[in-house]
Design an enzyme around this catalytic site. Sequence first.
Site, PDB file in Angstrom:
ATOM      1  N   LYS A 207      28.985 -55.720 -89.817  1.00  0.00           N
ATOM      2  CA  LYS A 207      27.692 -55.295 -89.278  1.00  0.00           C
ATOM      3  C   LYS A 207      26.893 -56.494 -88.772  1.00  0.00           C
ATOM      4  CE  LYS A 207      25.553 -51.939 -91.337  1.00  0.00           C
ATOM      5  NZ  LYS A 207      24.762 -51.153 -92.322  1.00  0.00           N
ATOM      6  N   GLU A 213      34.398 -63.833 -95.254  1.00  0.00           N
ATOM      7  CA  GLU A 213      35.830 -63.511 -95.342  1.00  0.00           C
ATOM      8  C   GLU A 213      36.344 -62.929 -94.025  1.00  0.00           C
ATOM      9  OE1 GLU A 213      34.098 -62.414 -99.500  1.00  0.00           O
ATOM     10  OE2 GLU A 213      33.446 -62.356 -97.400  1.00  0.00           O
ATOM     11  N   GLY A 267      27.934 -49.623 -96.166  1.00  0.00           N
ATOM     12  CA  GLY A 267      29.338 -49.946 -95.905  1.00  0.00           C
ATOM     13  C   GLY A 267      30.313 -48.991 -96.554  1.00  0.00           C
ATOM     14  N   ARG A 268      30.055 -48.627 -97.807  1.00  0.00           N
ATOM     15  CA  ARG A 268      30.996 -47.763 -98.519  1.00  0.00           C
ATOM     16  C   ARG A 268      30.887 -46.303 -98.092  1.00  0.00           C
ATOM     17  NH1 ARG A 268      27.186 -49.969-101.585  1.00  0.00           N
ATOM     18  NH2 ARG A 268      25.695 -48.717-102.785  1.00  0.00           N
ATOM     19  N   GLU A 353      30.092 -49.525-107.063  1.00  0.00           N
ATOM     20  CA  GLU A 353      29.092 -50.290-106.332  1.00  0.00           C
ATOM     21  C   GLU A 353      27.798 -49.493-106.200  1.00  0.00           C
ATOM     22  OE1 GLU A 353      30.162 -53.375-103.157  1.00  0.00           O
ATOM     23  OE2 GLU A 353      29.371 -51.734-101.940  1.00  0.00           O
ATOM     24  N   HIS A 384      54.638 -43.036-115.899  1.00  0.00           N
ATOM     25  CA  HIS A 384      55.552 -44.006-116.503  1.00  0.00           C
ATOM     26  C   HIS A 384      54.869 -45.353-116.704  1.00  0.00           C
ATOM     27  CE1 HIS A 384      59.103 -41.359-116.038  1.00  0.00           C
ATOM     28  NE2 HIS A 384      58.397 -40.882-115.025  1.00  0.00           N
ATOM     29  N   LYS A 505      28.470 -64.593-103.866  1.00  0.00           N
ATOM     30  CA  LYS A 505      28.593 -65.060-102.477  1.00  0.00           C
ATOM     31  C   LYS A 505      27.806 -66.346-102.265  1.00  0.00           C
ATOM     32  CE  LYS A 505      29.119 -60.584-100.129  1.00  0.00           C
ATOM     33  NZ  LYS A 505      28.504 -59.690 -99.113  1.00  0.00           N
TER      34      LYS A 505
END
Length: 541
Positions: A207, A213, A267-268, A353, A384, A505
Site C-alpha cells: 500500500k 521485506e 491488509g488481512r 492480528e 498422523h 519493525k
Amino acid sequence: MTGDPRALPAWSALAAHHDELGERHLRELFADHPGRGDQMRVEVDGLELDYAKHRITSITIELLVALAEQAGVPAAAEAMFTGEPINTTEGRAVLHTALRRRADAPVEVDGHDVTVDVRRVLAQMGDFATRVREGRWVGATGGRVEAVVNIGIGGSDLGPAMAAQALAHHRHPDIELHFVSNVDGADIAAVLDRCRPERTLFIIASKSFGTVETLTNAATARDWLVDALGPDAVASHFVALSTNAERVAEFGIDTANMFEFWDWVGGRYSVDSAIGLSLMIGLGPDGFGDFLAGFRSVDEHFRSAPLDRNVPVLLALLGVWYRNFHGFESHAVLPYSDRLARFPAYLQQLDMESNGKRVRLDGEPVTTATGPVVWGEPGTNGQHAFYQLLHQGTTVVPCDFIGVIQPVADPAGRHHDQLMANLFAQSEALAFGKTADEVAAEGVAAELVAHRSFPGNRPSSTILVDELSPFSLGQLIAVYEHKVFVQGVIWGVNSFDQWGVELGKVLAADIVDELESTTEPVLGHDSSTNALIRRYRARRD
C-alpha cells in the site's frame, strides 16, 4: 462495546450457566435431545454449519445471543457496513464489505460513494487480467506471460496465495501463479529458478510502497530481469498494487499500471481488493466476480439473519463460550481438502492480528481473555501428527472441521469417500470418545484399557460446502471475517489495527544498519542482543 463485558447481565448469567452445566458430557446431551443434530444446523447458500457437537444446550445459545445483543453486535455491524469510522485508533472506516457490495448499494465515506471507486478499480483489474490471459499483454521481447509472481507480505500475500492454491483447478491453464513473501533470499530464489525473464510478470503489492521485506524482494526481482533483458524491460514486466504513485514511479513502474486500494481496507481483509489481481489473472474476471459473490452472500446473511440462526455469529459466540467460560486457549481449523492447506495460516493472521489485543477501545486493559491461538493443518495428514493430543491430551482444543462434498479430483474413484469418512469419524470420536467399559468389552487386556480409552466431550463444528469454487471460498473467508468482528465487539477491542507488529519493525531497521556496518558498530541493546549481533557478524565474515 467499549467497556468491560463482565458488567453485562448476560455475562454473569453465562458464568452461572457454565457452573450449572459443569462437565456434562456430549453423550448425555445427545441422549437427552435425539433431534439435536437436525436442530443445531444452519445453511446459507450451500454452506452448512453443524454445531451440534458442542458443550451447549438451547439455554446456552439463548444466553450467548443475549450477550451479543447487550454488547451491541447488531449496531456495531451496521456501523461497519455503513462506513462509520469504527477503527478509532486510526480514525478510519472499515469497509472491506464495500469491495463486494452490489452496484446499486452505495456507501459513503466523508460524503463520497466509495463503491464508485471500487467499480473503477475492478474494471481496471478486469481489463488488465483479460489482456494477460489472452496474450495481449506482452513482455519486452513480445512474448506472452506464462508466470505471474506476486511479491508482498502479510495480507498482501497470505490471501491471494491461499486462494490461488485453493482454486488452482479453476486457473488459466497456461499461466502459473507464484508468491514471494519471506525476506529470506531462498524464497525469491526458488521462484525465480522456475521462471523465464521474458515470460514473467511481477506484481508488487504494498500500500505504501515502503514495506521493507516487499521492496527488498522487488529489487532482487528487478535486478534479475534487468540483467537478462535490460532496464527498459521493467515497464512491461512490473505492475504495482499501491496508493503511493511517487514511490511506484521511482521504482520504474508506469503509474498507469498501478492498481489502487484504500486506507479503509485492512491488509488481512484485502484479498477481494486490488491485492487479488494475481487471483483475477488466474480465475478471470468472471471467476473473480463469483468469488466476490460468495463474500456478498455471507455479508447479506450476517447483516440480516437472526443472531441464533447466523453462521458467523454462532461461531463467534461458541468461541467466546470456550475462551472465556471454559478457559480453552487455542482453536484448531482442520480443512479436509488439500487445496485448503493454507487456509489455517490465512485465518491465523485474520484472527490473531485482529483480536490479539490486551487493551480495550476505551484504552483500559482488557479484563477477559481475548483472541485464541489459531492453528491447523489439512486432514488426513493431521491425524498422523497432532490428533493424539486432540483426543487424549490434557488440553481441550475446540475444532472447526471443513469439508467439501464434491471432490476436486479423485483419479481412482475411491479417495474422496475415504477423506470424508475420516472427517465425520474424527468429529464423532472427539465428541463421544470411548469409555473404559467399552474398551474392556472388546477383550482388551486390563492393563491396556486406560491407554485405549478416549474421554470424548471435545467440542467441534463442521462446515460443509458443496464444492470448492470461487463462490464457496468467498463464503468461507467472509464467515471467518465476521466471526472475528463479532468477538472483537464482545471483548471491546479494536479488531482493525495492529500496533503490535510495529515495535519489531522499528528495532530491525536499526539492527540491519549495525549488521551491514563496515566498521565495528557501537551497540546499545541488551547484553543478549548485543552478543547475538556480534556472533552473527563474526561468523558471517
